[in-house]
Design a protein around this motif. Structure first.
Motif, short mmCIF file in Angstrom:
data_model
loop_
_atom_site.label_atom_id
_atom_site.label_comp_id
_atom_site.label_asym_id
_atom_site.label_seq_id
_atom_site.Cartn_x
_atom_site.Cartn_y
_atom_site.Cartn_z
N ARG A 31 -6.73 0.89 4.92
CA ARG A 31 -6.43 0.91 3.45
C ARG A 31 -7.06 2.27 3.03
O ARG A 31 -7.88 2.47 2.02
CB ARG A 31 -7.32 0.00 2.67
N PHE A 32 -6.90 3.34 3.83
CA PHE A 32 -7.43 4.87 3.51
C PHE A 32 -6.44 5.64 2.77
O PHE A 32 -5.16 5.85 2.99
CB PHE A 32 -7.76 5.41 4.79
N ASN A 33 -6.90 5.93 1.53
CA ASN A 33 -5.82 6.85 0.56
C ASN A 33 -4.55 5.82 0.50
O ASN A 33 -3.49 6.51 0.49
CB ASN A 33 -5.55 8.05 1.16
N SER A 34 -4.60 4.61 0.44
CA SER A 34 -3.38 3.65 0.18
C SER A 34 -3.52 2.86 -0.86
O SER A 34 -3.82 1.66 -0.62
CB SER A 34 -3.10 2.98 1.60
N PRO A 35 -3.40 3.35 -1.97
CA PRO A 35 -3.47 2.50 -3.23
C PRO A 35 -2.35 1.39 -3.25
O PRO A 35 -1.29 1.78 -2.95
CB PRO A 35 -3.43 3.41 -4.37
N PRO A 36 -2.91 0.27 -3.61
CA PRO A 36 -1.89 -0.93 -3.56
C PRO A 36 -0.78 -0.63 -4.85
O PRO A 36 -1.15 -0.17 -5.85
CB PRO A 36 -2.53 -2.10 -3.79
N PRO A 87 0.89 -1.12 -0.03
CA PRO A 87 0.10 0.25 0.19
C PRO A 87 0.80 1.27 0.02
O PRO A 87 1.77 1.15 0.44
CB PRO A 87 -0.83 -0.20 1.41
N LEU A 88 0.45 2.20 -0.77
CA LEU A 88 1.27 3.70 -0.76
C LEU A 88 0.17 4.69 0.04
O LEU A 88 -0.60 5.25 -0.33
CB LEU A 88 1.28 4.12 -2.02
N PRO A 89 0.87 4.52 1.26
CA PRO A 89 -0.12 5.63 2.39
C PRO A 89 0.23 7.14 1.79
O PRO A 89 1.19 7.38 1.79
CB PRO A 89 0.75 5.23 3.67
N GLY A 90 -1.16 7.71 1.44
CA GLY A 90 -0.91 9.01 0.96
C GLY A 90 -0.75 8.93 -0.71
O GLY A 90 -0.54 10.20 -1.01
N GLY A 91 -0.60 7.93 -1.31
CA GLY A 91 -0.45 8.02 -2.54
C GLY A 91 0.90 8.43 -3.04
O GLY A 91 1.94 8.05 -2.62
N ASP A 92 0.92 9.41 -3.98
CA ASP A 92 2.29 9.69 -4.57
C ASP A 92 3.03 10.31 -3.71
O ASP A 92 4.15 10.63 -3.62
CB ASP A 92 2.07 10.70 -5.66
N THR A 93 2.60 10.86 -2.32
CA THR A 93 3.01 11.57 -1.42
C THR A 93 4.14 10.51 -0.95
O THR A 93 5.32 10.78 -0.42
CB THR A 93 2.21 11.85 -0.15
N ALA A 94 3.92 9.15 -0.81
CA ALA A 94 4.96 8.20 -0.37
C ALA A 94 6.11 8.30 -1.04
O ALA A 94 7.13 7.67 -0.82
CB ALA A 94 4.03 6.77 -0.50
N LEU A 135 6.57 4.15 3.25
CA LEU A 135 6.51 2.89 2.54
C LEU A 135 7.26 1.85 3.28
O LEU A 135 6.86 0.62 3.55
CB LEU A 135 7.34 3.05 1.19
N VAL A 136 8.03 2.39 4.32
CA VAL A 136 8.68 1.28 5.36
C VAL A 136 7.61 0.80 6.23
O VAL A 136 7.69 -0.33 6.53
CB VAL A 136 9.87 2.13 6.06
N LEU A 137 6.65 1.78 6.62
CA LEU A 137 5.75 1.30 7.52
C LEU A 137 4.91 0.14 6.97
O LEU A 137 4.39 -0.75 7.36
CB LEU A 137 4.91 2.44 8.02
N ALA A 138 4.58 0.50 5.54
CA ALA A 138 3.61 -0.30 4.82
C ALA A 138 4.32 -1.77 4.53
O ALA A 138 3.65 -2.91 4.77
CB ALA A 138 3.49 0.32 3.55
N LEU A 139 5.58 -1.66 4.51
CA LEU A 139 6.48 -2.99 4.23
C LEU A 139 6.51 -3.79 5.43
O LEU A 139 6.12 -5.14 5.39
CB LEU A 139 7.86 -2.64 3.70
N VAL A 140 6.61 -3.13 6.56
CA VAL A 140 6.84 -3.69 7.72
C VAL A 140 5.42 -4.36 8.11
O VAL A 140 5.41 -5.37 8.74
CB VAL A 140 7.65 -2.89 8.81
N ASP A 141 4.48 -3.38 8.08
CA ASP A 141 3.06 -3.71 8.69
C ASP A 141 2.45 -5.15 7.75
O ASP A 141 2.20 -6.16 8.59
CB ASP A 141 2.15 -2.56 8.15
N ASP A 142 3.03 -5.09 6.54
CA ASP A 142 2.46 -6.19 5.78
C ASP A 142 3.22 -7.53 6.00
O ASP A 142 2.51 -8.64 6.42
CB ASP A 142 2.75 -5.98 4.25
N ALA A 143 4.71 -7.45 6.45
CA ALA A 143 5.59 -8.45 6.48
C ALA A 143 5.12 -9.22 8.08
O ALA A 143 5.24 -10.28 8.18
CB ALA A 143 6.85 -8.35 6.27
#
Ligand SMILES: [Zn+2]
Ligand SMILES: [Zn+2]
Length: 775
Positions: A610-615, A557-564, A571-579
């Protein structure tokens, strides 16, 4: 090279007189090709004639058969050909003997197709340089010296065919001495359209920071002095204005960054020759060859530790963008300033490069301390090209000056003319007609209104040059790309949307004359999918007309879309959260010392809800995340910066890798990197150096790629593999993947067309043409 000799030499008595019609195709016009043919013919005692025509160059040659055969062979060999000529094909057929008075260059056939190609701009040749350095020569120190082997071409042409009246040299009347050179078949300047000398050609002038003329000075000497004093000089290069400063002075380089609003994006450094280049970078033979090629691109090479260069040129980047002077003005300026120069495009960030004098004086006011202007106009903007040797082969990463508008031959001719509008970022467009595709110059990111206007104008000009009225218009599927909107607004007879990754794969297929099917690996940041979702790194089974999506990477997930993209810590948070989901929390504070817990909380909630976090399926985002984590780089100052730093940090001696999974129950299959992510986090927290972890990440992705291709090949058969997408600018990743695949598969990579979004227009053109044939 195609090589068809269609005659049968045995049927002719060796001593009997014979004739041959020899056709040569490729970049053979405007590059001193006919004078070379003339010299070869005279040396071989062959009579006849040579002319330009729509196909290239046609030679009618007469003499004893044995002599003619040797003559054809000599033409087919590379030796002694003009450096800028590229011969794609040669064929010879017998014709009746004719008693010709000698050998001559004759005007283009009256019925010749006016759409003959316009040559690209060519770097100053050695002979012209020698004349400029010779105090006794009439062109001593003359900054507009050129000949048939070198000089501006594409950037000074208004209309086809390429002839002096159609160029911005039309307003300069040749003096008798220049005219004699231009008219003399044996002269190096025979029909050199921009031919000029100090008596009759363009002139320099120098302006101060306020645009006021500085009279009674030698502009070169004075600009050299300014550069030595740390000032910033704007100069009119071949394809537009450039900004130069002393590359050894941190103060000068920092000032340039500040005034140009450019944070950390590396600057290129220009030197006058190979010796200078070798003192700044460790160069392989291939890199030296690329640096010295007539296209003179910026070449990315390993910076030497002892290079005498300002640190601010490329912060945190072990690569150096180097280029060798490509015009007489550059050579003279380097000699006058005495050292390597930062040479960057004359614009503020996100604007098009300045093209004419008034534009430069107003838009670069406050940026440049001096302006070196001249009165030879530039018609078409053309930035410096960028190239790199990757896994043993040169690849063009940004395609502009020197390469444009050299056509690319395609496997299946275009039945109807096609315009492909390209991507949103790093845009180039492409015009397809007959058996060739012509990519326009690198335009840049279409976000700014000025760049977008330049884009429209460049399309109009190139279609005019080629005398093409596009009947098929191709565009990306992304509805918000300005290139898509432009395509739809054209109202062409046929408008076709082409999926982003399919276009990538088709682009590399087109470069190699393949019509498919192939196993196409399109490893990209992001591209609009046929399902409306963002796709990223994909394995496609593709031919020119259609594709099947076989595999992708587990999305992040890209939290904040292009802001990420600019804030890869998200993205690190997204990566770690998923793993680690379901395996107990990972202490965010240990990973992010920089952030307030509330920031982490907010972004963490975005991810989980999954708020404003497109995959995002793109490997680029994985590299961003890994880079931010391992290099402790929460922010990027330009897209892909952190990923690039992580790529460059990889230890070449490290061969280990992590685990991954391939989920074949999913459609498309998913490469799951979570096992690798868990190992990376633990090793990082345990103090393992980033360079080793980075290498293992690369090795893991390469291993996963090879595995997924093998599995696919069990179903599709062992098809050729085509590599495309911005991730293949990553040398380490490309090397690992190519090394792993080549024992089992034929692997095709980009060479003359960028692997990134700057190359997709070619693929769009080919796909749209193939789909239109089925309509
Ligand atoms: Zn020359
Ligand atoms: Zn002259």
């Amino acid at each position: 090279m195609r090589n068809f000799f269609s005659y049968d030499g045995d049927r002719e008595a060796e001593a009997s007189m014979a004739g041959r019609r020899i056709r040569m195709q490729g970049t053979v016009q405007g590059v001193g090709f006919r004078p070379w043919v003339y010299r070869v013919a005279r040396a071989a005692h062959v009579t006849g004639r040579v002319r330009n025509d729509s196909a290239g160059v046609t030679i009618e040659a007469f003499g004893p058969a044995v002599v003619l055969n040797a003559f054809v062979e000599r033409l087919a060999r590379d030796a002694g050909r003009p450096a800028a000529a590229v011969v794609d094909g040669i064929d010879a057929e017998p014709i009746a003997f004719e008693q010709a008075p000698g050998f001559s260059i004759v005007p283009s056939a009256a019925a010749a197709d006016p759409r003959v190609s316009i040559p690209p701009d060519l770097a100053t040749c050695g002979e012209c340089l020698a004349e400029m350095e010779d105090a006794a020569d009439r062109r001593h120190g003359y900054p507009f010296t050129n000949c048939t082997n070198c000089g501006p071409r594409f950037t000074i042409v208004h209309s086809a065919p390429y002839d002096r009246p159609a160029t911005t040299m039309a307003s300069f009347t040749m003096c008798p001495a220049c005219r004699r050179e231009y008219d003399s078949v044996a002269d190096r300047r025979f029909h050199a359209q921009p031919n000029a000398c100090p008596a009759c050609g363009p002139r320099l002038e120098l302006r101060d920071a306020d645009g006021r003329r500085i009279p009674d000075v030698d502009p070169i000497a004075e600009a050299g002095r300014a550069l030595r004093a740390g000032l910033i000089v704007a100069l009119k290069g071949i394809g537009g204005f450039q900004l130069a400063c002393d590359a050894t002075s941190d103060a000068a380089v920092c000032r340039l960054r500040e005034r140009k609003h450019r944070d950390e994006k590396p600057f290129a450094v220009m030197v006058s020759g190979l010796d200078g280049a070798r003192s700044l970078a460790s160069l392989t033979e291939q890199e030296e060859h690329l640096l010295m090629s007539p296209e003179r691109p910026i070449v990315l090479a390993a910076r030497r530790d002892d290079a005498d260069l300002a640190l601010a040129i490329a912060p945190r980047n072990p690569l150096l963008g180097l280029l060798i002077a490509n015009s007489p003005l550059h050579h003279l300026l380097l000699a006058a300033s005495g050292g390597p120069l930062v040479m960057t495009s004359g614009n503020l960030s996100d604007e098009p490069i300045c093209r004419d004098n008034d534009e430069a004086l107003s838009r670069l006011r406050g940026v440049a301390d001096r302006f070196v202007l001249h009165d030879r106009d530039i018609v078409t903007r053309c930035d410096d090209s960028v190239a790199r040797v990757i896994a043993g082969k040169p690849v063009v990463l940004r395609r502009a000056r020197g390469y444009v508008p050299r056509p690319i031959g395609v496997a299946i001719p275009f039945e109807r003319p096609v315009l492909a509008c390209g991507a949103q970022l790093k845009n180039t467009f492409c015009v397809g007609r007959g058996s060739e595709a012509v990519l326009g110059p690198h335009i840049g990111d279409l976000d700014s209104a000025a760049v977008y206007r330049d884009y429209e104008a460049a399309i109009d000009r190139l279609t005019q040059f080629l005398d093409v009225r596009p009947e098929i218009v191709a565009h990306d599927l992304h509805p918000d790309y300005l290139s898509t909107r432009y395509a739809l607004a054209r109202g062409a007879a046929v408008t076709i949307g082409v999926q982003h990754h399919h276009a990538h794969v088709a682009s590399v297929m087109a470069e190699h004359g393949l019509s498919g099917p192939v196993l196409g690996l399109a490893y990209d940041g992001t591209g609009y999918g046929t399902d409306g979702a963002a796709w990223g790194s994909e394995l496609l089974l593709a031919d020119a007309a259609a594709f099947t999506r076989l595999a992708t990477f587990r999305p992040l997930p890209l939290p904040g879309g292009d802001t990420a993209i600019r804030q890869p810590w998200r993205l690190v948070l997204a990566l770690v959260d998923d793993a680690f989901r379901g395996e107990g929390p990972i202490d965010g504070f240990r990973l992010f010392r920089h952030f307030a817990p509330t920031d982490i909380d907010v972004v963490g909630r975005m991810i989980r809800q999954r708020f404003n976090s497109p995959p995002a399926h793109g490997l680029g985002r994985y590299f961003d995340a890994f880079g931010a984590l391992l290099l402790d780089r929460p922010f990027a100052s330009y897209e892909g910066q952190v990923a690039l730093e992580l790529n460059l940090a990889a230890d070449p001696a490290e061969h280990g890798r992590y685990e991954f999974e391939l989920d074949q129950t999913a459609r498309p299959w998913q490469v799951d990197l979570r096992p690798a992510v868990r190992s990376v986090v633990f090793e990082h927290l345990g103090g393992e150096p980033a360079c080793r972890i980075s290498a293992r990440i690369h090795n893991t992705i390469a291993a996963a790629t090879i595995e997924v291709v093998r599995v696919a090949a069990r179903e599709t058969g062992r098809l050729p593999v085509a590599l495309s997408g911005g991730c293949f600018q990553n040398a380490r990743l490309t090397e690992s993947i190519v090394r792993g695949l080549e024992p089992e598969f034929t692997v095709h990579r980009h060479a003359r067309v960028p692997p990134g979004d700057g190359g997709i227009a070619l693929g769009q053109a080919v796909v749209a043409a193939a789909q239109a044939r089925r309509l």
